[in-house]
Design a protein around this motif. Sequence first.
Motif, PDB file in Angstrom:
ATOM      1  N   ASP A 129       9.668   9.208   2.954  1.00 55.52           N
ATOM      2  CA  ASP A 129       9.657   9.458   1.513  1.00 55.52           C
ATOM      3  C   ASP A 129       8.542  10.439   1.201  1.00 55.52           C
ATOM      4  OD1 ASP A 129       9.957   9.080  -1.359  1.00 55.52           O
ATOM      5  OD2 ASP A 129       8.136   7.876  -1.228  1.00 55.52           O
ATOM      6  N   ASN A 130       8.894  11.569   0.585  1.00 53.08           N
ATOM      7  CA  ASN A 130       7.890  12.573   0.222  1.00 53.08           C
ATOM      8  C   ASN A 130       7.253  12.215  -1.117  1.00 53.08           C
ATOM      9  OD1 ASN A 130       8.360  14.007   2.510  1.00 53.08           O
ATOM     10  ND2 ASN A 130       9.562  15.612   1.548  1.00 53.08           N
ATOM     11  N   GLY A 131       6.331  11.291  -1.064  1.00 53.65           N
ATOM     12  CA  GLY A 131       5.609  10.884  -2.261  1.00 53.65           C
ATOM     13  C   GLY A 131       4.218  10.438  -1.864  1.00 53.65           C
ATOM     14  N   ASP A 132       3.310  10.430  -2.814  1.00 52.50           N
ATOM     15  CA  ASP A 132       1.943  10.014  -2.535  1.00 52.50           C
ATOM     16  C   ASP A 132       1.894   8.499  -2.422  1.00 52.50           C
ATOM     17  OD1 ASP A 132      -0.783   9.449  -2.502  1.00 52.50           O
ATOM     18  OD2 ASP A 132      -1.270  11.116  -3.833  1.00 52.50           O
ATOM     19  N   PRO A 133       1.591   7.940  -1.239  1.00 51.69           N
ATOM     20  CA  PRO A 133       1.576   6.480  -1.102  1.00 51.69           C
ATOM     21  C   PRO A 133       0.544   5.812  -1.996  1.00 51.69           C
ATOM     22  CG  PRO A 133       0.637   7.541   0.843  1.00 51.69           C
ATOM     23  CD  PRO A 133       1.259   8.630   0.017  1.00 51.69           C
ATOM     24  N   ARG A 134      -0.455   6.563  -2.451  1.00 44.83           N
ATOM     25  CA  ARG A 134      -1.467   5.986  -3.345  1.00 44.83           C
ATOM     26  C   ARG A 134      -0.908   5.671  -4.718  1.00 44.83           C
ATOM     27  NH1 ARG A 134      -5.578  10.751  -1.747  1.00 44.83           N
ATOM     28  NH2 ARG A 134      -3.578  11.818  -2.057  1.00 44.83           N
ATOM     29  N   ASN A 135       0.259   6.228  -5.028  1.00 40.56           N
ATOM     30  CA  ASN A 135       0.893   5.925  -6.314  1.00 40.56           C
ATOM     31  C   ASN A 135       1.613   4.586  -6.301  1.00 40.56           C
ATOM     32  OD1 ASN A 135      -0.024   8.341  -7.351  1.00 40.56           O
ATOM     33  ND2 ASN A 135       1.885   9.447  -6.913  1.00 40.56           N
ATOM     34  N   GLN A 136       1.757   3.990  -5.111  1.00 41.82           N
ATOM     35  CA  GLN A 136       2.328   2.658  -5.016  1.00 41.82           C
ATOM     36  C   GLN A 136       1.199   1.632  -5.132  1.00 41.82           C
ATOM     37  OE1 GLN A 136       5.119   2.065  -1.811  1.00 41.82           O
ATOM     38  NE2 GLN A 136       5.602   4.243  -1.692  1.00 41.82           N
ATOM     39  N   SER A 137       1.555   0.397  -5.399  1.00 45.34           N
ATOM     40  CA  SER A 137       0.554  -0.637  -5.583  1.00 45.34           C
ATOM     41  C   SER A 137       1.132  -1.988  -5.213  1.00 45.34           C
ATOM     42  CB  SER A 137       0.081  -0.667  -7.041  1.00 45.34           C
ATOM     43  OG  SER A 137       1.081  -1.227  -7.878  1.00 45.34           O
ATOM     44  N   PRO A 138       0.266  -3.008  -5.034  1.00 48.89           N
ATOM     45  CA  PRO A 138       0.794  -4.344  -4.752  1.00 48.89           C
ATOM     46  C   PRO A 138       1.672  -4.875  -5.875  1.00 48.89           C
ATOM     47  CG  PRO A 138      -1.567  -4.231  -4.292  1.00 48.89           C
ATOM     48  CD  PRO A 138      -1.192  -2.965  -5.008  1.00 48.89           C
ATOM     49  N   ILE A 139       1.447  -4.386  -7.102  1.00 47.84           N
ATOM     50  CA  ILE A 139       2.237  -4.862  -8.238  1.00 47.84           C
ATOM     51  C   ILE A 139       3.647  -4.291  -8.170  1.00 47.84           C
ATOM     52  CG2 ILE A 139       2.438  -4.871 -10.749  1.00 47.84           C
ATOM     53  CD1 ILE A 139      -0.615  -4.780 -10.872  1.00 47.84           C
ATOM     54  N   SER A 140       3.737  -2.954  -7.989  1.00 48.08           N
ATOM     55  CA  SER A 140       5.056  -2.330  -7.897  1.00 48.08           C
ATOM     56  C   SER A 140       5.715  -2.605  -6.553  1.00 48.08           C
ATOM     57  CB  SER A 140       4.936  -0.813  -8.119  1.00 48.08           C
ATOM     58  OG  SER A 140       4.142  -0.221  -7.108  1.00 48.08           O
ATOM     59  N   GLY A 141       4.887  -2.918  -5.546  1.00 49.69           N
ATOM     60  CA  GLY A 141       5.427  -3.222  -4.226  1.00 49.69           C
ATOM     61  C   GLY A 141       5.302  -2.047  -3.270  1.00 49.69           C
ATOM     62  N   PHE A 142       4.502  -2.225  -2.213  1.00 53.52           N
ATOM     63  CA  PHE A 142       4.400  -1.181  -1.203  1.00 53.52           C
ATOM     64  C   PHE A 142       5.730  -1.058  -0.468  1.00 53.52           C
ATOM     65  CE2 PHE A 142      -0.219  -2.360  -1.298  1.00 53.52           C
ATOM     66  CZ  PHE A 142      -0.679  -1.135  -1.741  1.00 53.52           C
ATOM     67  N   ASN A 143       6.185   0.177  -0.293  1.00 54.42           N
ATOM     68  CA  ASN A 143       7.467   0.398   0.369  1.00 54.42           C
ATOM     69  C   ASN A 143       7.289   1.328   1.558  1.00 54.42           C
ATOM     70  OD1 ASN A 143      10.247   0.000   0.665  1.00 54.42           O
ATOM     71  ND2 ASN A 143      10.711   1.893  -0.417  1.00 54.42           N
ATOM     72  N   PHE A 144       6.191   1.125   2.311  1.00 55.55           N
ATOM     73  CA  PHE A 144       5.974   1.948   3.496  1.00 55.55           C
ATOM     74  C   PHE A 144       5.194   1.147   4.534  1.00 55.55           C
ATOM     75  CE2 PHE A 144       2.406   2.809   0.653  1.00 55.55           C
ATOM     76  CZ  PHE A 144       1.302   2.697   1.480  1.00 55.55           C
ATOM     77  N   ASP A 145       5.414   1.532   5.790  1.00 59.88           N
ATOM     78  CA  ASP A 145       4.628   0.974   6.894  1.00 59.88           C
ATOM     79  C   ASP A 145       3.410   1.835   7.173  1.00 59.88           C
ATOM     80  OD1 ASP A 145       6.449  -1.242   7.666  1.00 59.88           O
ATOM     81  OD2 ASP A 145       7.822   0.409   8.096  1.00 59.88           O
ATOM     82  N   ILE A 146       3.597   3.144   7.039  1.00 58.05           N
ATOM     83  CA  ILE A 146       2.513   4.109   7.213  1.00 58.05           C
ATOM     84  C   ILE A 146       2.574   5.112   6.058  1.00 58.05           C
ATOM     85  CG2 ILE A 146       1.762   6.112   8.560  1.00 58.05           C
ATOM     86  CD1 ILE A 146       0.738   3.703   9.851  1.00 58.05           C
ATOM     87  N   GLY A 147       1.423   5.364   5.450  1.00 61.01           N
ATOM     88  CA  GLY A 147       1.336   6.390   4.416  1.00 61.01           C
ATOM     89  C   GLY A 147       0.367   7.477   4.853  1.00 61.01           C
ATOM     90  N   LEU A 148       0.694   8.733   4.585  1.00 62.79           N
ATOM     91  CA  LEU A 148      -0.173   9.849   4.977  1.00 62.79           C
ATOM     92  C   LEU A 148      -0.743  10.525   3.745  1.00 62.79           C
ATOM     93  CD1 LEU A 148       1.783  11.535   7.917  1.00 62.79           C
ATOM     94  CD2 LEU A 148      -0.083   9.883   8.018  1.00 62.79           C
ATOM     95  N   ILE A 149      -2.075  10.644   3.709  1.00 60.64           N
ATOM     96  CA  ILE A 149      -2.747  11.260   2.573  1.00 60.64           C
ATOM     97  C   ILE A 149      -3.803  12.238   3.077  1.00 60.64           C
ATOM     98  CG2 ILE A 149      -2.380   9.212   1.126  1.00 60.64           C
ATOM     99  CD1 ILE A 149      -5.444   8.659   1.552  1.00 60.64           C
ATOM    100  N   GLU A 150      -4.289  13.054   2.168  1.00 62.22           N
ATOM    101  CA  GLU A 150      -5.438  13.900   2.445  1.00 62.22           C
ATOM    102  C   GLU A 150      -6.641  13.310   1.707  1.00 62.22           C
ATOM    103  OE1 GLU A 150      -4.334  17.135  -1.055  1.00 62.22           O
ATOM    104  OE2 GLU A 150      -3.838  17.564   1.034  1.00 62.22           O
ATOM    105  N   GLY A 151      -7.798  13.356   2.332  1.00 65.90           N
ATOM    106  CA  GLY A 151      -8.996  12.840   1.688  1.00 65.90           C
ATOM    107  C   GLY A 151      -9.303  11.408   2.070  1.00 65.90           C
ATOM    108  N   GLU A 152     -10.382  10.899   1.486  1.00 66.96           N
ATOM    109  CA  GLU A 152     -10.803   9.522   1.720  1.00 66.96           C
ATOM    110  C   GLU A 152     -10.048   8.589   0.785  1.00 66.96           C
ATOM    111  OE1 GLU A 152     -12.776   8.927   4.118  1.00 66.96           O
ATOM    112  OE2 GLU A 152     -13.888  10.782   4.476  1.00 66.96           O
TER     113      GLU A 152
END
Length: 308
Positions: A129-152
Amino acid sequence: MKPDLNLRQVDIFRAIVKFGTVTAAAAALGSSQPTITRELLRLESTVGFQLFDRRRQRLHPTARALKLYHAIEEAYSGLDKINSSLHRMRAAYGEILQISTLPTFAQSLLPEAVARLQKEAPGLTVEIDNGDPRNQSPISGFNFDIGLIEGEYDDPTTEVIRLGTFRQVCLIPAGHPLASGDGPLALQDFEDQAFVSLGPNDPYRLILDRMFDAEGVTRRMPVIMQSANGACEMVQRGIGVTILNPLTALGYLGEKAVLRAFGPAPGFVVSALHPVDRPWVDSAGRLAGHLKTICAEARQRLKGLNLL
């Protein structure tokens, strides 16, 4: 208090709205016209208001009925997603690995990492999924096993795995005045140069803008791109120079573009995220290992080009 609708009534109502006649609805539901007619009367009694206007042998939903229909369709859309996910799981030969990634990594890091992973686990199904994994949350529900981001990233809901640390580089059209020379480029070298910039909300664009503004350096910006890969394509066509992450830039090094170091280049960190409440799948750990290796290989290549 009137009773709630049951699933049978919902199916009948939905079919009548979709097909416009009791006869067509009955055929779709595998029932008879008299049965559906009776059920429709009971349905309108249950909801407490008229659902259809009868005109020219067709049933036209009322304004209230359309609102009810839209609410039902939203519920069915959720069910469709559940079934779609179920079908994918049934069709998969083995494990399913779900990845959420910024678009730039989907085009630079991931293809090689997934290719190496598939050789180890040929029955693996990878969903990206081409989306920022940081936009997901425990409330909305994480939908990935691995997320790739830039930065800390610092959040108690996720485990952070640092994959690589780099510095941004300059990508320059071949034959451009800045394409040749020794040593890293300085801020002043970009005075009045055509510069292909990333979008106004990109964090690295903001860092670079502050750096150039602090030195009073003015660049011309003929093109502003939301995509790092798109910016590189513009550079290859001679539209201007750009400064961006080296993982993307390395893919465009060749006859049409060259890379040069940038003295005050911002750091660039690549990180993987894993939701702490989501069970680790074996392929996620393997993928993280391949991503680390590829980042290390990229660092060696950049070192050989004097770009670290």
